[in-house]
Design a protein around this motif. Structure first.
Motif, short mmCIF file in Angstrom:
data_model
loop_
_atom_site.label_atom_id
_atom_site.label_comp_id
_atom_site.label_asym_id
_atom_site.label_seq_id
_atom_site.Cartn_x
_atom_site.Cartn_y
_atom_site.Cartn_z
N ILE A 27 -3.58 -12.92 -2.38
CA ILE A 27 -3.51 -12.11 -1.16
C ILE A 27 -2.83 -10.77 -1.43
O ILE A 27 -3.23 -9.74 -0.89
CB ILE A 27 -2.78 -12.90 -0.05
CG1 ILE A 27 -3.60 -14.14 0.32
CG2 ILE A 27 -2.54 -12.04 1.18
CD1 ILE A 27 -2.83 -15.17 1.09
N GLU A 28 -1.81 -10.78 -2.28
CA GLU A 28 -1.12 -9.53 -2.62
C GLU A 28 -2.06 -8.56 -3.33
O GLU A 28 -2.09 -7.36 -3.02
CB GLU A 28 0.09 -9.85 -3.51
CG GLU A 28 1.23 -10.50 -2.75
CD GLU A 28 2.19 -11.28 -3.63
OE1 GLU A 28 3.06 -11.96 -3.07
OE2 GLU A 28 2.05 -11.21 -4.88
N ALA A 29 -2.83 -9.08 -4.28
CA ALA A 29 -3.78 -8.22 -5.01
C ALA A 29 -4.84 -7.67 -4.07
O ALA A 29 -5.16 -6.47 -4.11
CB ALA A 29 -4.43 -9.01 -6.14
N PRO A 61 5.14 -4.82 -5.30
CA PRO A 61 4.16 -3.78 -4.96
C PRO A 61 4.08 -2.65 -5.99
O PRO A 61 2.99 -2.13 -6.27
CB PRO A 61 4.64 -3.27 -3.61
CG PRO A 61 5.38 -4.41 -3.01
CD PRO A 61 6.05 -5.08 -4.17
N LYS A 62 5.21 -2.31 -6.57
CA LYS A 62 5.23 -1.24 -7.57
C LYS A 62 4.50 -1.67 -8.84
O LYS A 62 3.77 -0.89 -9.46
CB LYS A 62 6.68 -0.85 -7.89
CG LYS A 62 6.82 0.47 -8.62
CD LYS A 62 8.28 0.79 -8.95
CE LYS A 62 9.11 0.93 -7.69
NZ LYS A 62 10.52 1.31 -8.01
N LEU A 67 2.08 -3.88 -8.93
CA LEU A 67 0.66 -3.89 -8.59
C LEU A 67 0.07 -2.49 -8.64
O LEU A 67 -1.08 -2.29 -9.04
CB LEU A 67 0.44 -4.50 -7.21
CG LEU A 67 0.36 -6.03 -7.16
CD1 LEU A 67 0.51 -6.52 -5.74
CD2 LEU A 67 -0.95 -6.52 -7.75
N ARG A 68 0.86 -1.50 -8.24
CA ARG A 68 0.36 -0.13 -8.21
C ARG A 68 -0.01 0.36 -9.61
O ARG A 68 -0.98 1.13 -9.77
CB ARG A 68 1.40 0.78 -7.57
CG ARG A 68 0.98 2.25 -7.49
CD ARG A 68 -0.38 2.41 -6.80
NE ARG A 68 -0.36 1.95 -5.44
CZ ARG A 68 -0.08 2.72 -4.40
NH1 ARG A 68 0.20 3.99 -4.57
NH2 ARG A 68 -0.11 2.22 -3.18
N ILE A 69 0.70 -0.06 -10.64
CA ILE A 69 0.38 0.41 -12.00
C ILE A 69 -0.71 -0.42 -12.67
O ILE A 69 -1.14 -0.11 -13.77
CB ILE A 69 1.63 0.45 -12.91
CG1 ILE A 69 2.15 -0.96 -13.19
CG2 ILE A 69 2.71 1.35 -12.32
CD1 ILE A 69 3.24 -1.02 -14.26
N ALA A 70 -1.19 -1.48 -11.97
CA ALA A 70 -2.21 -2.34 -12.56
C ALA A 70 -3.62 -1.77 -12.35
O ALA A 70 -3.93 -1.24 -11.28
CB ALA A 70 -2.13 -3.74 -11.95
N ASP A 71 -4.44 -1.90 -13.37
CA ASP A 71 -5.86 -1.56 -13.24
C ASP A 71 -6.66 -2.77 -12.81
O ASP A 71 -7.64 -2.66 -12.07
CB ASP A 71 -6.39 -1.02 -14.57
CG ASP A 71 -5.74 0.28 -14.97
OD1 ASP A 71 -6.11 1.32 -14.39
OD2 ASP A 71 -4.85 0.27 -15.83
N ARG A 109 0.83 -1.21 0.00
CA ARG A 109 0.00 0.00 0.00
C ARG A 109 0.87 1.26 0.00
O ARG A 109 0.40 2.35 0.29
CB ARG A 109 -0.92 -0.01 1.22
CG ARG A 109 -1.91 -1.18 1.19
CD ARG A 109 -2.62 -1.38 2.51
NE ARG A 109 -3.35 -2.64 2.51
CZ ARG A 109 -3.88 -3.20 3.57
NH1 ARG A 109 -3.76 -2.62 4.76
NH2 ARG A 109 -4.54 -4.34 3.48
N GLU A 110 2.12 1.07 -0.33
CA GLU A 110 3.06 2.18 -0.32
C GLU A 110 2.70 3.22 -1.39
O GLU A 110 2.25 2.88 -2.49
CB GLU A 110 4.48 1.66 -0.59
CG GLU A 110 5.56 2.70 -0.45
CD GLU A 110 6.95 2.12 -0.63
OE1 GLU A 110 7.88 2.90 -0.88
OE2 GLU A 110 7.10 0.88 -0.52
#
Length: 407
Positions: free
Chosen positions: A325-327, A301-302, A304-308, A205-206
């Motif tokens: 779980i990560e998603a 995490p980075k 995941l951050r750019i994923a829609d 969640r960074e």
């Protein structure tokens, strides 16, 4: 007095998890949390890695026994793997990659267990590790003190059935996976509990800077405004990557790209025929699909951050997928399958959980078509996940683990 707990890792990859590995990353999260809280003294049995050994020096509440594999064993393992993968053409040749290394690892762990005294012994996942309890009759020394942290379905007990049956408690990642072992072993006195998988949610969640995220997109030629569908995991048939690619082929989304993050077997360097098949399958749509190759876990995490949208389309019975779980922990709209223990983590209230049947490819395509064109639905899924997964994190996992060790 704090309990002294030995954790026997897989013997493949090291802890700290400098070369990846789901179990290894989970154990690393555990020792990081113990460094903050210090409720127990941990002793980690790990395969040797120079970088991991260096990182281990920072820990005060965890000690490490790094087991260095002799060069001759490494060479023989390569020959064995070459034979089964290239000559015998075994479908799951990965299973043969570290046979001698694991046996050497087990032998050394057995010696340390005999020579030392621990209040608890935790065996991570693979049933071969019970051979360390069998040798020197360590199972008698640690009677009522050894636990089985079960992540996957047990296929063989490697001559250790009686010793496994004397396990004090099985800590499975889901009720589903506990059920598979209970069925295999039959009636025993083993206690079963669920220790749900968790991750360091703060990392997922960074708040990355706009520059960081822009640079990441540019490195993969993702243009401003393009939507990103993310798959993160091992490139194995069981993970459903072929089904996802076939679904992507059905779609006509000119302003979207599919980003495939992962490799055949973490950072091992191994390649598979399956990976080559995937490359052939995607040849006609290579401008819309990106293969990143292996990515260090700390970078996930980075991505995941750019994923829609995130897709985890497993076609086998997932015990408790960390990718799921990560998603969820990153509050990302998720499309996954109702397999194994996945439904104990994801639900249709905040995700799309599809049947694993003959319509899977079509259903993935339809679900992607709907989500990519519906910003409001994606936002609503994110809002619901912020409630569902709000308290998920390694702190919860650590507290549950310590509680189990006290019982």
């Amino acid at each position: 007095m704090k309990k002294r707990i030995a954790i026997i890792t897989t013997g493949y990859f090291p802890v700290p998890a400098t070369r990846g590995g789901a179990v290894e990353n989970l154990v690393e999260n555990l020792i990081n949390e113990n460094e903050r809280k210090g409720n127990v003294d941990l002793n980690i049995f790990s395969a040797y890695d120079k970088k991991a050994e260096k990182l281990s020096r920072k820990y005060k509440n965890t000690s490490f026994e790094f087991i260095k594999t002799p060069k001759i064993i490494k060479k023989l393992d390569l020959l064995i793997y070459y034979f089964f993968s290239k000559i015998a053409k075994k479908e799951k040749s990965m299973s043969y990659r570290y046979i001698l290394q694991r046996l050497y690892f087990i032998d050394r762990v057995a010696f340390f267990l005999k020579e030392n005294n621990y209040d608890r012994v935790v065996i991570e996942n693979h049933a071969t590790l019970f051979m360390a309890m069998k040798k020197h009759k360590n199972y008698l020394k640690y009677c009522g003190k050894y636990y089985y942290h079960l992540h996957n379905k047990v296929g063989s007990m490697y001559g250790c059935e009686d010793i496994i049956k004397q396990t004090y408690k099985v800590l499975g990642v889901s009720n589903y996976i506990n059920g598979t072992l209970r069925e295999l072993l039959g009636k025993t006195d083993i206690k079963y509990d669920v220790l749900p998988n968790r991750i360091d949610s703060t990392k997922f969640r960074e708040n990355f800077s706009v520059e960081e995220l822009t640079n990441l997109k540019e490195s993969f030629d993702i243009k401003p405004g393009e939507r990103v569908v993310l798959f993160s995991g091992r490139l194995n048939a069981e993970k459903g990557i072929r089904e996802l690619l076939l679904a992507w082929k059905q779609l006509n989304k000119p302003n979207a790209k599919l980003l495939i993050v992962g490799s055949y077997y973490f950072a091992s360097g191994m390649k598979s025929d399956y990976e080559q098949e995937l490359k052939v399958l995607t040849e006609s749509m290579k401008d819309k699909i990106i293969f990143s190759g292996y990515v260090d876990y700390n970078e996930i995490p980075k991505f995941l951050r750019i994923a829609d949208v995130v897709v985890v389309p497993s076609v086998w019975d997932e015990p408790g997928s960390l990718s799921v779980i990560e998603a969820l922990s990153a509050y990302k709209p998720l499309i996954t399958t109702c397999t194994g223990g996945t439904s104990e983590y994801a639900d249709n209230d905040s995700s799309i959980v599809l049947p694993n049947d003959e319509h899977l490819v079509d259903n993935i395509a339809k679900s992607l078509d709907e989500l990519l064109d519906n910003r409001e639905k994606r936002a609503e899924m994110t809002r619901r996940l912020k409630v569902k997964a709000r308290n998920w994190g390694i702190g919860e996992f650590y507290n549950n683990f310590v509680d189990e060790m006290e019982r």
